[in-house]
Structure formats: C-alpha cells, structure tokens
Design a protein around this motif. Sequence first.
Motif, PDB file in Angstrom:
ATOM      1  N   GLY A   1      22.574 -32.856  41.442  1.00 48.01           N
ATOM      2  CA  GLY A   1      22.500 -31.750  40.494  1.00 48.01           C
ATOM      3  C   GLY A   1      22.638 -32.185  39.054  1.00 48.01           C
ATOM      4  N   ARG A   2      23.324 -33.315  38.828  1.00 46.11           N
ATOM      5  CA  ARG A   2      23.495 -33.818  37.467  1.00 46.11           C
ATOM      6  C   ARG A   2      22.210 -34.423  36.914  1.00 46.11           C
ATOM      7  N   ARG A   3      21.438 -35.074  37.792  1.00 43.34           N
ATOM      8  CA  ARG A   3      20.261 -35.800  37.320  1.00 43.34           C
ATOM      9  C   ARG A   3      19.249 -34.838  36.691  1.00 43.34           C
ATOM     10  N   GLY A   4      18.773 -35.225  35.570  1.00 46.70           N
ATOM     11  CA  GLY A   4      17.785 -34.412  34.871  1.00 46.70           C
ATOM     12  C   GLY A   4      18.362 -33.453  33.860  1.00 46.70           C
ATOM     13  N   LEU A   5      19.712 -33.217  33.910  1.00 42.56           N
ATOM     14  CA  LEU A   5      20.321 -32.341  32.907  1.00 42.56           C
ATOM     15  C   LEU A   5      20.417 -33.077  31.574  1.00 42.56           C
ATOM     16  N   ASN A   6      20.257 -32.354  30.488  1.00 47.17           N
ATOM     17  CA  ASN A   6      20.337 -33.015  29.180  1.00 47.17           C
ATOM     18  C   ASN A   6      21.781 -33.375  28.858  1.00 47.17           C
TER      19      ASN A   6
ATOM     20  N   HIS B   1      20.619 -20.239  46.818  1.00 43.36           N
ATOM     21  CA  HIS B   1      20.538 -19.904  45.392  1.00 43.36           C
ATOM     22  C   HIS B   1      20.585 -21.165  44.522  1.00 43.36           C
ATOM     23  N   LEU B   2      21.406 -22.125  44.890  1.00 39.92           N
ATOM     24  CA  LEU B   2      21.495 -23.357  44.108  1.00 39.92           C
ATOM     25  C   LEU B   2      20.253 -24.213  44.287  1.00 39.92           C
ATOM     26  N   GLU B   3      19.719 -24.264  45.524  1.00 41.69           N
ATOM     27  CA  GLU B   3      18.506 -25.070  45.763  1.00 41.69           C
ATOM     28  C   GLU B   3      17.330 -24.573  44.940  1.00 41.69           C
ATOM     29  N   ASP B   4      17.281 -23.245  44.710  1.00 41.31           N
ATOM     30  CA  ASP B   4      16.199 -22.693  43.897  1.00 41.31           C
ATOM     31  C   ASP B   4      16.280 -23.124  42.441  1.00 41.31           C
ATOM     32  N   GLN B   5      17.504 -23.506  41.988  1.00 42.88           N
ATOM     33  CA  GLN B   5      17.686 -23.878  40.583  1.00 42.88           C
ATOM     34  C   GLN B   5      17.505 -25.371  40.337  1.00 42.88           C
ATOM     35  N   VAL B   6      17.503 -26.167  41.406  1.00 46.27           N
ATOM     36  CA  VAL B   6      17.358 -27.610  41.266  1.00 46.27           C
ATOM     37  C   VAL B   6      15.893 -27.968  41.361  1.00 46.27           C
TER      38      VAL B   6
ATOM     39  N   GLN C   1      31.882 -27.571  40.854  1.00 44.78           N
ATOM     40  CA  GLN C   1      31.232 -28.514  39.951  1.00 44.78           C
ATOM     41  C   GLN C   1      29.837 -28.057  39.564  1.00 44.78           C
ATOM     42  N   PHE C   2      29.082 -27.426  40.496  1.00 46.77           N
ATOM     43  CA  PHE C   2      27.779 -26.881  40.126  1.00 46.77           C
ATOM     44  C   PHE C   2      27.941 -25.785  39.075  1.00 46.77           C
ATOM     45  N   SER C   3      28.965 -24.937  39.231  1.00 45.23           N
ATOM     46  CA  SER C   3      29.207 -23.885  38.237  1.00 45.23           C
ATOM     47  C   SER C   3      29.539 -24.491  36.887  1.00 45.23           C
ATOM     48  N   GLU C   4      30.366 -25.546  36.876  1.00 46.30           N
ATOM     49  CA  GLU C   4      30.759 -26.183  35.615  1.00 46.30           C
ATOM     50  C   GLU C   4      29.598 -26.921  34.957  1.00 46.30           C
ATOM     51  N   LEU C   5      28.587 -27.295  35.752  1.00 47.74           N
ATOM     52  CA  LEU C   5      27.379 -27.911  35.183  1.00 47.74           C
ATOM     53  C   LEU C   5      26.436 -26.876  34.576  1.00 47.74           C
ATOM     54  N   GLY C   6      26.775 -25.601  34.712  1.00 48.27           N
ATOM     55  CA  GLY C   6      25.961 -24.560  34.105  1.00 48.27           C
ATOM     56  C   GLY C   6      25.046 -23.840  35.070  1.00 48.27           C
ATOM     57  N   TYR C   7      25.093 -24.185  36.358  1.00 45.73           N
ATOM     58  CA  TYR C   7      24.268 -23.477  37.349  1.00 45.73           C
ATOM     59  C   TYR C   7      24.863 -22.102  37.621  1.00 45.73           C
ATOM     60  N   ASP C   8      23.997 -21.179  37.962  1.00 41.16           N
ATOM     61  CA  ASP C   8      24.429 -19.825  38.296  1.00 41.16           C
ATOM     62  C   ASP C   8      24.869 -19.799  39.749  1.00 41.16           C
TER      63      ASP C   8
ATOM     64  N   LEU D   1      15.720 -32.120  44.879  1.00 40.84           N
ATOM     65  CA  LEU D   1      16.117 -31.158  45.898  1.00 40.84           C
ATOM     66  C   LEU D   1      17.104 -31.791  46.878  1.00 40.84           C
ATOM     67  N   VAL D   2      18.173 -31.074  47.099  1.00 42.14           N
ATOM     68  CA  VAL D   2      19.225 -31.533  48.004  1.00 42.14           C
ATOM     69  C   VAL D   2      19.369 -30.499  49.124  1.00 42.14           C
ATOM     70  N   PRO D   3      19.466 -30.937  50.387  1.00 50.45           N
ATOM     71  CA  PRO D   3      19.597 -29.984  51.502  1.00 50.45           C
ATOM     72  C   PRO D   3      20.988 -29.364  51.540  1.00 50.45           C
ATOM     73  N   LEU D   4      21.257 -28.473  50.570  1.00 48.90           N
ATOM     74  CA  LEU D   4      22.568 -27.837  50.529  1.00 48.90           C
ATOM     75  C   LEU D   4      22.768 -26.882  51.693  1.00 48.90           C
TER      76      LEU D   4
END
Length: 791
Positions: free
Chosen positions: A754-759, A705-710, A685-692, A715-718
């Motif tokens: 991860g969804r919050r804040g995305l346009n 890697h995902l925490e650095d993009q949020v 789901q993170f990949s489908e939201l456009g995260y690398d 911030l979520v303790p992934l």
Amino acid sequence: MTDNTGAEQAAQRRAVQKLRMPTPRVWADIAVLLTLAVIGLIGFQPSFGGYSFLLPALGGLAVGAASGIVASMYRLTLVPTILVALVAYFLLGTALAVPQQAFLGVLPSLQSLTSLTVGAVFGWADIVTLSTPVGAPQYIPVVPYVATWLVALVSVSLATRWLSARPRTAWRFGVALIGPIAIYLASILIGTEDPFQAGIRGVTFGVLALIWLGWRHQSAGSVSEEASRRLRARKLTGTAVVIVGAVLLGGGAGFWMAPAQDERFVLRDEIEPPFDPLQYPSPLSGFRHYTKQVTDDVLFTVDGLRNGDVIRLATLDSFNGKLWNVTGADASTGGSGSFRLVGRSLPEQTFVTPDARRDVVFTIGDYADVWVPSVGYPESLDFIDGAASGATDNLRYNGSTGTAVLTSGLREGDSYTIDATVQSVVTAADLAEVPIASVELPPVEGSPDVVTSKAQEYAASASSPAAQLEAIRIALATQGFLSHGRASDSVASRAGHGADRIVDLLERNQMVGDQEQYASAFALMARSFGYPARVVMGFAPEIADGQAVEVTGDDVTAWVEVAFDGVGWVAFNPTPDETDIPQDQTPKPQSEPQPQVRQPPRADTDDEDLLSPVELEETDEDDEGAWFILPGWVYVLGLSILIPLALLFIPMFVVGLIKARRARLRRSAPPHHSVAGAWEELVDQFSELGYDVPAATTRTGVATHLEDQVAGERLVPLSSLATATDEAVFSGQEISAERSEAAWSEAQAAVEAGRRGLNRTRLFVARYRIRSARDWAKRISTKKTGENGTG
C-alpha cells in the motif's frame, strides 16, 4: 465535456468547504470578546508602572486569536490546534515578550525560549511578590503575554466552533465570557491598592457585555419588513436603557459602595514575599558581638548532641571584598540565599556521608534573631513550645546549606526538635585520592593578592587537593595566634574579615585574629586554587554525650567547608589554639602538625552540595575558555535551527512511539488475539496512509474497499487475508504461534504494498497520524455537518 465541468465544480466546492471561513456574525463575536479582553488587560498598568506591558499583552492576544481562527478555518481537532498555538506562542513570543533576548532582534534563542517557559509557570508568583513597578526578572513580561494568548485562544475557539454551531443561548454566551472576565479579575488581583480607571473600565466592560448578550439573536427571515423594523427599534431602545442604567447605577454604586483604598483586596498584600537574607546584616559581621558583649549569656540550650558536634547558624559562600555573605536569590536559584517555605518535613540531603542525629531539642534563651540554630542537615523541624509554635508558616529552609530561618524571629522560650543528618568525620588519608566536587558557587570579588601568594607558599609541597588544603590549615593553625580583641588578650585583634583585614592578618610579623579572620583567609585561599569553599558560622560548645549543654556567646566559632566528590562538604578548622602571643619577636611555627584533617571547630559538621556532586572539577580557566573558542553567534544560530527542527520532529517521534507500542501489545497477545491484532494493525496503518477505511463493516468488506483504492500493479489479495483472519477468530481452533507470525508477515507485506506509489508528502504526513485520532476527528466533523445541515 459536461462531465469534466461537473467534476471541476465539485472539486471547487470541496475546497471551499474544507476552508471554513468565519461568518460575519462570528467575526462580530470575536471582536466583542477581544475588546472585552483588552479592557481587562489594561488593568495591568499599576503593576508595571507604565504601558510597557501593552506590547506583550496585545501581542499575546493577536497570537492566540490568530491561532484559534486558523485552526477553525482548517477544521483542526483539539490536539493539532494546541500544537499550532504552542508553536506560534514560542516562535512569536520572543519578539513580543522578551525582545532583548532575541537573536537578530526577532528570532528565538535558547535564553528567550527558557524565559517564555519559566515566565509562564513562575512569573505569576513573582509578579505578586516583587515590589512595584515590576521590572525584573526579564521574563516578567511573559505574564501578560501568556495570559492574553490563552484567553484569546480559548475565546476565539469557543466563538468559531461552539457558538456558531449551536443555539445562541444566554448561558453559552456566559461561558464564552469567562476568558475576558478572568483577565479582568487577574488584573485586579495582581495589581496594587491604586486601581486603574476602575469605574470607566467596569462600566464599559459591563455595557459591552450586556449589549452583546442582548443582540445575540438575529431577526427571523420569515418576519415581515415592518415587523423587523419594529423589533430593531425595540432593541435599540432597550440597548439605550441598558447603557444609561449601567452608567448611572453602575457608576453610582461604584462611587458609593467601592471599598476604601487601603481595604482594596490585592494578592500582593496577602502573600508574603520570599525571604531576602540580604536585607539583614551578614551573620559573620556580628561575630565580635558574641565574643565581647554576650560572652557569658546563655543563648540557648541543646539536648541530644554528641561529643564533637557543632551547631550551624549560617552558611556564607559569597565574598565581595568587604565581607562574606549569602548569595542573593537573584544571582543563583540554588545558592545560599535561596530560602523556600517548608513545613515540618525538610528536603533530604544526599550530598553527604551520613551520620544520623535524632530528637535534638533546642530551647531558646537570650538568643533573638531570624537565623535558626541547627545541627547538620535537618530532615524535620517541629516547634513544640513557646510563641514560635504557631509560626511554622514563617519557617524557610535552604536545602543546599542546611540553614533555616524564621522570618518572624526566635524569642526566649521557643523550643523545637530537630532530626538531622550530619557529615561524618573524614581523615586526611580518606581524602588522599578524592577529587574536588564540581559545585557552582558565586565568584570571589576583591580577594587580595597576598592570599594567593601565601596559599601557594603554604601548599608548595602538596600535590592533591586534600593535601594542599591540609597544608594551608596547618600553616594557619600553627603560625597564628588566637585573640578576640578583649581587654584580657595580650595583643589587640581588630574585628572584620574583609580584604583589608585579611591583608593585615597575613602580612604582619605575627598572625593574630580569631575564627572570623582565619576562616575568611582559609576560604579565600581555597578559592584561589579553584576549590569550592564556603564559610560556616555557628557554635562549638563542650558537649558530653547524653547531657544538655548551655550555649553561650563564648562558644561562637566559624569554620570552612570544601566539597569533595562523593563525600560531601568536609569541614576544615584553621583557627589556632595558642593565645600566648609574643610581643617582640616573630613567632616560630609550631612543630606539631596535626596529622588529622580539617575538623570543623572541633566537630564534624554536615555538608551539602549546592547542586549535586556531578563530575569532578579537574581544570580551571583552561577548560572554561575552551567552551568559548567559537563565537557566541554560532551557538545562537545553531539553536535557532535546532529548535524549529525539534518542534517538527519531536511530535513525529512521539507518534512513532505510540504506534510501536500499539503494534507490540497486539503482537505479544496470545496467538488467537494476535492474528486479529495483525488485521487491526493492517487496517490502522492503511488509514494512517490516507486510505479511506469504512467503519462498522466486515473484514471482507474492508478488504474489498481497500483493494479498490490500490493501483492494479500493487494489488494485494487482502480478501484472502481477511477470510483467513475470520477463520482464525471464529473457528474455535487452537492457533499456533507460527500461524500468528505468518499473519503478521502477510499484514506487513500488504501495508508495504500500500505504501508503494504514494508520494513523499503523503508518506510524511502519515508519520503524524494515529488512526484513533483520525476516526474521532471524522466523527466530530460528520456530527457538525449533520447539525449544520439540519439547521
């Protein structure tokens, strides 16, 4: 300042790299392939008898080519490319292929979209079976449109993605030529015996293809200018030799070795067109031939019938004021005139109260016609003897009426076995509460007014449909007299069953006629009430169970079938038995109203629904008029809006179903695998939201890697969730269902963060993404980039 300038330049380079424009060499390849396709498609001219096909053909070529070029420029993968091409096909196809069905001249309508679909599937069969020049049905222009659209899409995609990224070898160019060659061959196969500029087109096609193959290589950059000029001169000389050789050898060979015109192979000469029963006289119009000319001739012998069975010959549901006939195949694809090629097994009839007949054997005597005598609704028909035993390829069957035809005709000595289902006998009491079935039949034309007035008179005291029909049947059977118009009959009876003959039957002091007239009158009266009724012609011999019977012309009969909901086509026999016709007075109605219902010509026949027993037909014109209260343009406008919305949201719905199934399978796995599935679902789901999302790394590495993009506030303790998942997977301990559910809850919470804040655009695009497809596209893109860089 320098850093900002460098970032802007890097962004510009990325934008340019994303939009991949074709190189001049690729444009040249596209131009050659499309030109070859045009040379091929011109061969459609003999089939259409003119150049009306050029607009859809060239339009399809443009739409397919544009779709392929756009998909290549934006680096779309296979599935998005197909979706783009299909959307363009339907949006632009209306104006190009079926403009007469368009809304406001260019916008798609429901009718035009149907034609674009039906024409792409069935138009190929129609174009080789219809007589030339082909002008109908309206979806025929879709054939050149869809053909050129598909060829252009495939050819351009090969040129922009395959030839441009790989060594330009001859076999790859040969593969790219398959599309134009297919169009060229199709124009020949579906054409006529008269070729269209065959020599000029063939030589031009061959020369252009050979030149393209010969010039596929470019001179190496390291070659000196002198050597480059010499190489170019040699290529020009070779090209000239190829052109001259192709013109002389190809043209000469075509002139001397081309087959004669009558030996030219085209599909329309090899494929037999659909059987058109309207080319034959209506079987009912030849009723008196049986009663007067072949009265005692043994037409055929039947073994295996039961007492009361009747033999079906033809079913007629269309009346034009002159006669009853089958419905033309162009008027109704499911009508009585639509016969399909079948084998030994025939379509099963479901709209019937079944009674089985097995191993009924017909042996043909003096009968000679295309209509195949049968019983009920045949389930299998097997020729076992005679000349027709090898003619099963000529057998055609109409499943809605139970009627079969043999286009080569039956002859003396032919024999066949039938397994069939017949309609069980139904009484008046059985039909008392049964409504009429909703069945589509062609409208009656030219029915005289006396039919309606007499029907209302006869059925005045009846309320239910079955009671009304039985009242009409009794009135005709008891007030009328039977006469075949023979010399031995006390009163002459005129042949025919058209409107004038029915007026004569009903307005005279004495109703005199035979099954031909009474069946026609009864069917018209039933139709005047809006009931689906059809006339059946056949034979009703006297049958003793277990004994063979010889059927003669004197056994010919006709009856009427009416469709009842959930029951089937119920037979009514309105023909009187009384032959002693009074000469001077008006006959009195017979006092014996047979309480039993209809009964086909003293037999229970089969029945079948032309469509299927849908909802009952409770109303007539009032309900039909209600549908047209709104203007027609309102419906067209609504459909024009709904169709683009469907193209937009149906893919979203399909992707949503795929994602839901993916999550359901992971969550329903055993707890040990369900915890790992929760992490996999989070990453997808993170990949489908456009995260690398990095590939081939540990869960902890992915989490970091995902925490650095949020963003910080989201911030979520992934990392802790990744560690917990690793512990559950590798510890070997028993995992409880509660721990599995907790892992899924934490994963979903992380995704929501991860969804919050995305346009909105990014969230909307995510609805169309599937990670597996996205990763595949990324691998393909990376591979191509590496190959190009290496080159």
